[in-house]
Design a protein around this motif. Structure first.
Motif, PDB file in Angstrom:
ATOM      1  N   VAL A  69       0.784  -1.213   0.098  1.00  0.00           N
ATOM      2  CA  VAL A  69       0.000   0.102   0.187  1.00  0.00           C
ATOM      3  C   VAL A  69       0.784   1.287  -0.056  1.00  0.00           C
ATOM      4  O   VAL A  69       0.668   2.425  -0.969  1.00  0.00           O
ATOM      5  CB  VAL A  69      -1.191  -0.057   1.130  1.00  0.00           C
ATOM      6  CG1 VAL A  69      -1.624   1.293   1.300  1.00  0.00           C
ATOM      7  CG2 VAL A  69      -2.006  -1.268   1.240  1.00  0.00           C
ATOM      8  N   GLN A  70       1.948   1.137   0.671  1.00  0.00           N
ATOM      9  CA  GLN A  70       2.802   2.465   0.803  1.00  0.00           C
ATOM     10  C   GLN A  70       3.583   2.603  -0.443  1.00  0.00           C
ATOM     11  O   GLN A  70       3.484   3.650  -0.862  1.00  0.00           O
ATOM     12  CB  GLN A  70       3.965   1.893   1.986  1.00  0.00           C
ATOM     13  CG  GLN A  70       4.735   3.210   2.163  1.00  0.00           C
ATOM     14  CD  GLN A  70       5.758   2.978   3.301  1.00  0.00           C
ATOM     15  OE1 GLN A  70       5.622   1.886   3.938  1.00  0.00           O
ATOM     16  NE2 GLN A  70       6.731   3.771   3.656  1.00  0.00           N
ATOM     17  N   ASP A  71       4.062   1.506  -1.163  1.00  0.00           N
ATOM     18  CA  ASP A  71       4.869   1.660  -2.522  1.00  0.00           C
ATOM     19  C   ASP A  71       4.137   1.896  -3.596  1.00  0.00           C
ATOM     20  O   ASP A  71       4.645   2.760  -4.682  1.00  0.00           O
ATOM     21  CB  ASP A  71       5.659   0.254  -2.664  1.00  0.00           C
ATOM     22  CG  ASP A  71       6.727   0.163  -1.514  1.00  0.00           C
ATOM     23  OD1 ASP A  71       6.939   1.321  -0.841  1.00  0.00           O
ATOM     24  OD2 ASP A  71       7.240  -0.868  -1.155  1.00  0.00           O
ATOM     25  N   ARG A  72       2.906   1.206  -3.658  1.00  0.00           N
ATOM     26  CA  ARG A  72       2.207   1.339  -4.844  1.00  0.00           C
ATOM     27  C   ARG A  72       2.872   1.325  -6.196  1.00  0.00           C
ATOM     28  O   ARG A  72       2.765   2.100  -7.203  1.00  0.00           O
ATOM     29  CB  ARG A  72       1.560   2.825  -4.808  1.00  0.00           C
ATOM     30  CG  ARG A  72       0.634   3.220  -3.433  1.00  0.00           C
ATOM     31  CD  ARG A  72       0.117   4.738  -3.646  1.00  0.00           C
ATOM     32  NE  ARG A  72      -0.489   5.066  -2.406  1.00  0.00           N
ATOM     33  CZ  ARG A  72      -1.968   4.981  -2.347  1.00  0.00           C
ATOM     34  NH1 ARG A  72      -2.701   4.659  -3.446  1.00  0.00           N
ATOM     35  NH2 ARG A  72      -2.443   5.377  -1.175  1.00  0.00           N
ATOM     36  N   THR A  73       3.280   0.128  -6.338  1.00  0.00           N
ATOM     37  CA  THR A  73       4.112  -0.343  -7.530  1.00  0.00           C
ATOM     38  C   THR A  73       3.450  -0.606  -8.515  1.00  0.00           C
ATOM     39  O   THR A  73       3.612  -0.721  -9.830  1.00  0.00           O
ATOM     40  CB  THR A  73       5.359  -1.132  -7.340  1.00  0.00           C
ATOM     41  OG1 THR A  73       4.500  -2.406  -6.934  1.00  0.00           O
ATOM     42  CG2 THR A  73       6.362  -0.577  -6.231  1.00  0.00           C
ATOM     43  N   GLY A  74       2.126  -1.269  -8.355  1.00  0.00           N
ATOM     44  CA  GLY A  74       1.263  -1.931  -9.192  1.00  0.00           C
ATOM     45  C   GLY A  74       1.446  -3.104  -9.636  1.00  0.00           C
ATOM     46  O   GLY A  74       0.798  -3.797 -10.490  1.00  0.00           O
ATOM     47  N   GLU A  75       2.803  -3.674  -8.947  1.00  0.00           N
ATOM     48  CA  GLU A  75       3.227  -5.064  -9.096  1.00  0.00           C
ATOM     49  C   GLU A  75       2.701  -6.042  -8.151  1.00  0.00           C
ATOM     50  O   GLU A  75       2.185  -5.637  -7.159  1.00  0.00           O
ATOM     51  CB  GLU A  75       4.708  -5.155  -9.035  1.00  0.00           C
ATOM     52  CG  GLU A  75       5.575  -4.490 -10.057  1.00  0.00           C
ATOM     53  CD  GLU A  75       6.923  -4.530  -9.844  1.00  0.00           C
ATOM     54  OE1 GLU A  75       7.212  -5.350  -9.000  1.00  0.00           O
ATOM     55  OE2 GLU A  75       7.450  -3.909 -10.699  1.00  0.00           O
ATOM     56  N   MET A  76       2.342  -7.305  -8.678  1.00  0.00           N
ATOM     57  CA  MET A  76       1.511  -8.402  -7.773  1.00  0.00           C
ATOM     58  C   MET A  76       2.807  -8.997  -6.654  1.00  0.00           C
ATOM     59  O   MET A  76       3.658  -9.047  -7.037  1.00  0.00           O
ATOM     60  CB  MET A  76       1.294  -9.529  -8.444  1.00  0.00           C
ATOM     61  CG  MET A  76      -0.084  -9.371  -9.282  1.00  0.00           C
ATOM     62  SD  MET A  76      -1.271  -9.219  -8.211  1.00  0.00           S
ATOM     63  CE  MET A  76      -2.713  -8.909  -9.321  1.00  0.00           C
ATOM     64  N   VAL A  77       2.215  -8.704  -5.278  1.00  0.00           N
ATOM     65  CA  VAL A  77       3.253  -9.398  -4.250  1.00  0.00           C
ATOM     66  C   VAL A  77       2.351 -10.418  -3.631  1.00  0.00           C
ATOM     67  O   VAL A  77       1.253 -10.233  -3.392  1.00  0.00           O
ATOM     68  CB  VAL A  77       3.519  -8.122  -3.229  1.00  0.00           C
ATOM     69  CG1 VAL A  77       4.691  -7.172  -4.182  1.00  0.00           C
ATOM     70  CG2 VAL A  77       2.659  -7.533  -3.049  1.00  0.00           C
ATOM     71  N   LYS A  78       3.133 -11.549  -3.274  1.00  0.00           N
ATOM     72  CA  LYS A  78       2.508 -12.515  -2.305  1.00  0.00           C
ATOM     73  C   LYS A  78       2.132 -12.195  -1.016  1.00  0.00           C
ATOM     74  O   LYS A  78       3.124 -11.754  -0.294  1.00  0.00           O
ATOM     75  CB  LYS A  78       3.216 -13.746  -2.484  1.00  0.00           C
ATOM     76  CG  LYS A  78       2.438 -14.905  -2.026  1.00  0.00           C
ATOM     77  CD  LYS A  78       3.468 -16.167  -2.181  1.00  0.00           C
ATOM     78  CE  LYS A  78       2.653 -17.294  -1.183  1.00  0.00           C
ATOM     79  NZ  LYS A  78       3.691 -18.720  -1.640  1.00  0.00           N
TER      80      LYS A  78
END
Length: 530
Positions: free
Chosen positions: A50-59
């Protein structure tokens, strides 16, 4: 929140992606996880995503097949049953979204059968607008009928006082009491009722439209309807009033009491009857006869017909009376009176200016007196007493109708001006015609010559009409020279000035039972019955 973050469930685990754009908080993500019954997630990873908001999927958690759940569909129907919305919660795990047929079946199970938006259902089945309330059915709105409308073509609100333009002040004499109309004038128009259209709810239940009610035009006495009964016209000249909800056109305007601040000034196209008095400062104008039962104070009265005043005129130097026809009243005091016919007074004319095209008669009582002021008649003045024993200056003029002299004066001045213009036009036209003969006219001067030629024809017509009228006036004035008498049945006091056909006679001694007339070029005194 759709698009701001999303969950993905695979055999390898549960993944979270938070988009760089969008307004999403940690609480929003946690709420979704709890809604989907995902409890064994890595909180630190979720918070960092939520903090980084990279748009990448993280498990964020391992997959538990026992937690897989199919998509859920929630429904909401409006209170009036004219709208239905659903919200699709996507499945957890590798399960499909509901198909269009699934959604249609779901709606039907909940009683929604009308106005279903299949295109919206197709979008939901393809993953659009997930977790959002979306309207999927809309009933057919009821259109209620409209009642017939009567549009009035006259201002029935004119009975209110009018503003004078000076702030909030109003002219209480100009109350708009009379609404004048002419024969054939439209008074009101009817717009027919509009039929409504029934509606239907998303549940398939009909909604009855209200029926538009018809109305009749308010036709009263003195009005007439058009053939299609959609228009109401005045059947005669008169004034409009409302009686029992109907428009009435009356040929006579009646004032039940006095003409004062409660009534205001009167201006009517036909006869007027005033059952009271006309108070100082007010006016009554009638397009026909005028009858006043009470006294006339310092008011202005005019009529196109005869004027009959039952009590008399107490003018205080302010009253003005004008009638195209005869004027009859018991007395006239300190007033200006003009009659296109005769003036009949039973008691007295005192300190007034009275003018009549025909005869002024002051008889019918023992007094029958003319004293002070000026009385002018085209034919004759007859009275019981002329002047007073105090020697009050009293002038009587007969022989030429006064209004003819005034009209002749106006026409003579107008003719002089018209002929002056004609001379100027002729001079300019003569100059332009000479230029035309020499082929020196350009387009501008040629247009000027056309305008001047047109103006000449117009001036010729105006001069011809004015000269014809002036000739008729001269003939009538010539005929009037053969008449002209002042007859006094009782006493003609000293101080009286008698003018006949432009000649003056000053009475030096009291005369009785006399007639003043012109014989052999001078005013002579004859017996009353001469």
């Amino acid at each position: 929140m759709e698009g701001a973050f999303r969950l993905k469930v695979t055999d390898e685990g549960i993944f979270l992606a938070v988009a760089p754009e969008g307004d999403v908080t940690l609480s929003d993500v946690v709420a979704l996880l709890k809604e989907r019954r995902i409890e064994d997630y890595d909180g630190q990873v979720v918070a960092k995503a939520v903090q980084d908001r990279t748009g990448e999927m993280v498990k964020i958690a391992d997959r538990k097949p026992e937690l897989d759940r199919p998509a859920e569909v929630e429904i909401k129907i409006s209170e009036d049953a004219m709208s239905c919305s659903i919200r699709v919660i996507p499945p957890l795990g590798p399960l499909p979204l509901p198909s269009v047929e699934d959604l249609e079946r779901f709606l039907k199970e909940h009683g929604v059968v009308e106005g279903v938006k299949r295109q919206v259902l197709e979008g939901l089945s393809q993953g659009m607008h997930l977790r959002q309330w979306v309207e999927v059915a809309r009933g057919r709105e009821v259109v209620h009928g409209k009642d017939a409308v009567i549009n009035y073509k006259i201002d029935l609100q004119r009975l209110k006082p009018k503003e004078t333009g000076e702030g909030s002040r109003v002219d209480m004499k100009d109350l708009g009491t009379v609404i004048n109309v002419l024969k054939g004038q439209e008074l009101a128009e009817k717009l027919p009722p509009v039929q409504g259209t029934d509606g239907i709810t998303v549940m398939g239940k009909p909604v009855k439209a209200q029926v538009g009610k018809d109305k009749n035009l308010p036709a009263g006495p003195g009005t007439e309807l058009s053939e299609d009964r959609m228009h109401l016209y005045a059947a005669q000249d008169g004034h409009v009033s409302v009686k029992d909800g109907k428009l009435c056109v009356s040929p006579i305007f009646e004032v039940k009491g006095d003409v004062d601040y409660g009534v205001g000034n009167i201006q009517f196209v036909g006869p007027v009857v005033v059952h009271g008095s006309v108070r100082e400062g007010f006016s009554v104008k009638a397009g026909g006869d005028l009858f006043v039962e009470g006294v006339v104070e310092g008011a202005v009265l005019s009529c196109e017909g005869a004027m009959n005043l039952k009590v008399g005129v107490r003018g205080t130097g302010k009253a003005v009376l004008e009638a195209k026809g005869d004027i009859r009243c018991p007395y006239i005091d300190q007033a200006k009176v003009v009659s296109g016919g005769d003036v009949y007074v039973s008691e007295a004319i005192t300190h007034s200016l009275v003018s009549a095209r025909g005869t002024v008669v002051v008889q019918g009582s023992k007094k029958g007196q003319i004293v002070g002021g000026r009385v002018q008649a085209g034919v004759e003045v007859v009275c019981e007493t002329l002047g007073s024993d105090m020697g009050t200056r009293t002038e009587v003029v007969v022989g030429v109708p006064p209004e003819l002299m005034e009209e002749r004066k106006r026409l003579t001045e107008a003719l002089k001006e018209l002929k002056g213009k004609m001379a100027e036009v002729d001079t300019n036209l003569g100059y332009l015609k000479k230029m035309e003969e020499r082929n020196l006219l350009d387009d501008q001067k040629r247009a000027l010559m056309v305008r001047l030629t047109r103006a000449k024809f117009q001036l010729q017509g105006q001069i011809s009409i004015s000269e014809g009228r002036l000739k008729a006036i001269e003939e009538e004035m010539e005929r009037s020279k053969s008449v002209g008498k002042v007859r006094v049945k009782g006493v003609c006091h000293n101080g009286v000035v008698v003018s006949i056909r432009g000649m003056n006679y000053i009475v030096r001694d009291d005369q009785r039972f006399v007639t003043f007339l012109v014989e052999e070029g001078e005013i002579r005194i004859k017996p009353f019955d001469y």
